[in-house]
Design a protein around this motif. Structure first.
Motif, short mmCIF file in Angstrom:
data_model
loop_
_atom_site.label_atom_id
_atom_site.label_comp_id
_atom_site.label_asym_id
_atom_site.label_seq_id
_atom_site.Cartn_x
_atom_site.Cartn_y
_atom_site.Cartn_z
N MET A 167 40.38 37.73 50.57
CA MET A 167 40.59 36.39 50.00
C MET A 167 41.11 36.45 48.56
O MET A 167 41.41 35.42 47.97
CB MET A 167 39.27 35.60 50.01
CG MET A 167 38.71 35.36 51.39
SD MET A 167 37.06 34.60 51.30
CE MET A 167 36.55 34.67 53.02
N GLY A 168 41.18 37.66 48.00
CA GLY A 168 41.68 37.82 46.64
C GLY A 168 40.65 37.58 45.56
O GLY A 168 41.00 37.43 44.39
N LEU A 169 39.36 37.58 45.94
CA LEU A 169 38.31 37.34 44.96
C LEU A 169 38.05 38.59 44.11
O LEU A 169 38.24 39.72 44.57
CB LEU A 169 37.01 36.93 45.66
CG LEU A 169 36.98 35.53 46.26
CD1 LEU A 169 35.77 35.36 47.18
CD2 LEU A 169 36.94 34.49 45.15
N ASN A 170 37.60 38.36 42.90
CA ASN A 170 37.17 39.44 42.02
C ASN A 170 36.08 40.26 42.75
O ASN A 170 35.14 39.68 43.29
CB ASN A 170 36.60 38.84 40.73
CG ASN A 170 36.25 39.88 39.69
OD1 ASN A 170 35.64 40.90 39.98
ND2 ASN A 170 36.63 39.61 38.45
N PRO A 171 36.17 41.59 42.79
CA PRO A 171 35.17 42.41 43.48
C PRO A 171 33.74 42.16 43.02
O PRO A 171 32.78 42.35 43.78
CB PRO A 171 35.59 43.85 43.17
CG PRO A 171 37.05 43.76 42.86
CD PRO A 171 37.25 42.42 42.21
N GLN A 172 33.59 41.69 41.76
CA GLN A 172 32.25 41.46 41.25
C GLN A 172 31.55 40.30 41.96
O GLN A 172 30.32 40.21 41.94
CB GLN A 172 32.31 41.19 39.74
CG GLN A 172 30.96 41.15 39.03
CD GLN A 172 30.18 42.45 39.19
OE1 GLN A 172 30.76 43.53 39.16
NE2 GLN A 172 28.88 42.35 39.38
N VAL A 173 32.32 39.42 42.59
CA VAL A 173 31.71 38.32 43.36
C VAL A 173 30.84 38.89 44.48
O VAL A 173 29.67 38.54 44.61
CB VAL A 173 32.80 37.39 43.94
CG1 VAL A 173 32.16 36.38 44.91
CG2 VAL A 173 33.53 36.65 42.82
N ALA A 174 31.41 39.78 45.28
CA ALA A 174 30.64 40.41 46.36
C ALA A 174 29.50 41.24 45.80
O ALA A 174 28.38 41.22 46.34
CB ALA A 174 31.55 41.28 47.22
N ASN A 175 29.77 41.96 44.71
CA ASN A 175 28.73 42.81 44.12
C ASN A 175 27.52 41.99 43.67
O ASN A 175 26.37 42.39 43.89
CB ASN A 175 29.29 43.58 42.92
CG ASN A 175 30.30 44.63 43.34
OD1 ASN A 175 30.31 45.07 44.49
ND2 ASN A 175 31.16 45.03 42.42
N TYR A 176 27.77 40.85 43.04
CA TYR A 176 26.67 39.99 42.59
C TYR A 176 25.88 39.43 43.77
O TYR A 176 24.65 39.40 43.76
CB TYR A 176 27.20 38.84 41.73
CG TYR A 176 27.30 39.14 40.26
CD1 TYR A 176 26.33 39.89 39.60
CD2 TYR A 176 28.38 38.67 39.51
CE1 TYR A 176 26.42 40.15 38.24
CE2 TYR A 176 28.49 38.94 38.15
CZ TYR A 176 27.51 39.68 37.52
OH TYR A 176 27.61 39.95 36.17
N ILE A 177 26.59 38.95 44.77
CA ILE A 177 25.90 38.37 45.93
C ILE A 177 25.04 39.43 46.61
O ILE A 177 23.86 39.18 46.95
CB ILE A 177 26.91 37.74 46.91
CG1 ILE A 177 27.47 36.44 46.30
CG2 ILE A 177 26.24 37.44 48.26
CD1 ILE A 177 28.53 35.76 47.14
N ILE A 178 25.58 40.62 46.79
CA ILE A 178 24.82 41.70 47.40
C ILE A 178 23.62 42.08 46.53
O ILE A 178 22.50 42.26 47.02
CB ILE A 178 25.74 42.92 47.64
CG1 ILE A 178 26.73 42.60 48.77
CG2 ILE A 178 24.91 44.16 47.99
CD1 ILE A 178 27.86 43.61 48.89
#
Length: 269
Positions: A167-178
């Protein structure tokens, strides 16, 4: 004179050794307590249930935008209940396409009416992204690849990273959610949200980020039980009758405005 010099030198040498020994002991003691204290602080770090928390001052959205990112799964009762509040807010920020849906009939609570989001076309500064990690019955990925029950969290993390990257999101988005679903305990439960459910899995999260920083919630914003027995069509036509949906909508809107910071004036109210 020679003996006196040797004696004085010897005394100084012994004193220096003593001082060095004391310094080493003090440093070791400080280091021990520092490590212990930091560990205690880390272990004590928790977040409350039912509330967004600001987790960073960093803006993870593209310049001039605010992102609202949901993580859920197709059969999630928490995600189903939350979908109504998400829709109720984001319909003011763009055009949403969706389909009516019920949560997993085998997962407690069962058959909670909700929306599966298909597409969001923005008409404002807000962008919406949703990542559905697992299938309807929590035994496979969203695209049907089987997942062993004891690997739901681990494989779910990889799926989420891949989805958000596409989706082109900043990788930190997934990192924070995880991180906040798997490592940070909920105050009321004593466990991270991925581990107070059975079987453990990436449960549900909403992350909102903009110029004023990043916010997250990893617990229900609407109690799924209040929707039990209703059809999705009924809930859709009677959103204003469900006070929890209205309150959750207001909470999401408030966090969007907070994250927007100087862009808040460009948000519909």
């Amino acid at each position: 004179m020679g003996k006196t010099y040797i004696i004085i030198f010897d005394l100084r040498f012994k004193m220096n050794r003593s001082i060095v020994a004391v310094i080493v002991i003090v440093v070791l003691v400080i280091a021990f307590f520092s490590i212990y204290y930091i560990s205690r602080l880390s272990n004590a770090s928790t977040i409350p249930a039912g509330k967004f928390v600001k987790i960073s001052n960093v803006d993870l959205a593209p310049k001039g935008e605010v992102i609202v990112v949901e993580q859920s799964w197709y059969g999630c009762p928490v995600g189903a209940a939350a979908s109504w509040a998400i829709y109720n807010v984001l319909k003011n920020y763009g055009n949403i396409t969706f389909e009516f849906h019920y949560s997993d009939p085998d997962h407690n609570p069962a058959n909670i009416p909700g929306l599966i989001f298909l597409n969001f076309t923005p008409t404002s500064i807000v962008r919406f992204y949703d990542g559905y990690v697992y299938n309807e019955y929590l035994n496979a990925s969203y695209n049907g690849t089987p997942i062993p029950q004891n690997e739901l969290v681990l494989i779910g993390e990889e799926i989420l990273k891949e989805e958000y990257a596409s989706m082109g999101l900043n990788p930190q988005v997934a990192n924070y959610i995880i991180q906040y679903e798997t490592q940070v305990p909920i105050q009321q439960y004593g466990k991270p949200s991925a581990y107070y459910v059975q079987p453990p899995h990436l449960n549900f999260a909403i992350l909102i980020s903009g110029p004023n920083g990043t916010y997250i919630i990893t617990t229900p914003i609407v109690n799924p039980n209040i929707l039990s027995g209703y059809s999705p069509q009924y809930v859709y036509s009677h959103l204003d009758n469900f006070q929890q949906i209205i309150q959750a909508s207001q909470m999401i809107q408030q966090v969007i405005l907070e994250a927007a910071g100087p862009l808040a004036s460009e948000c519909p109210t």
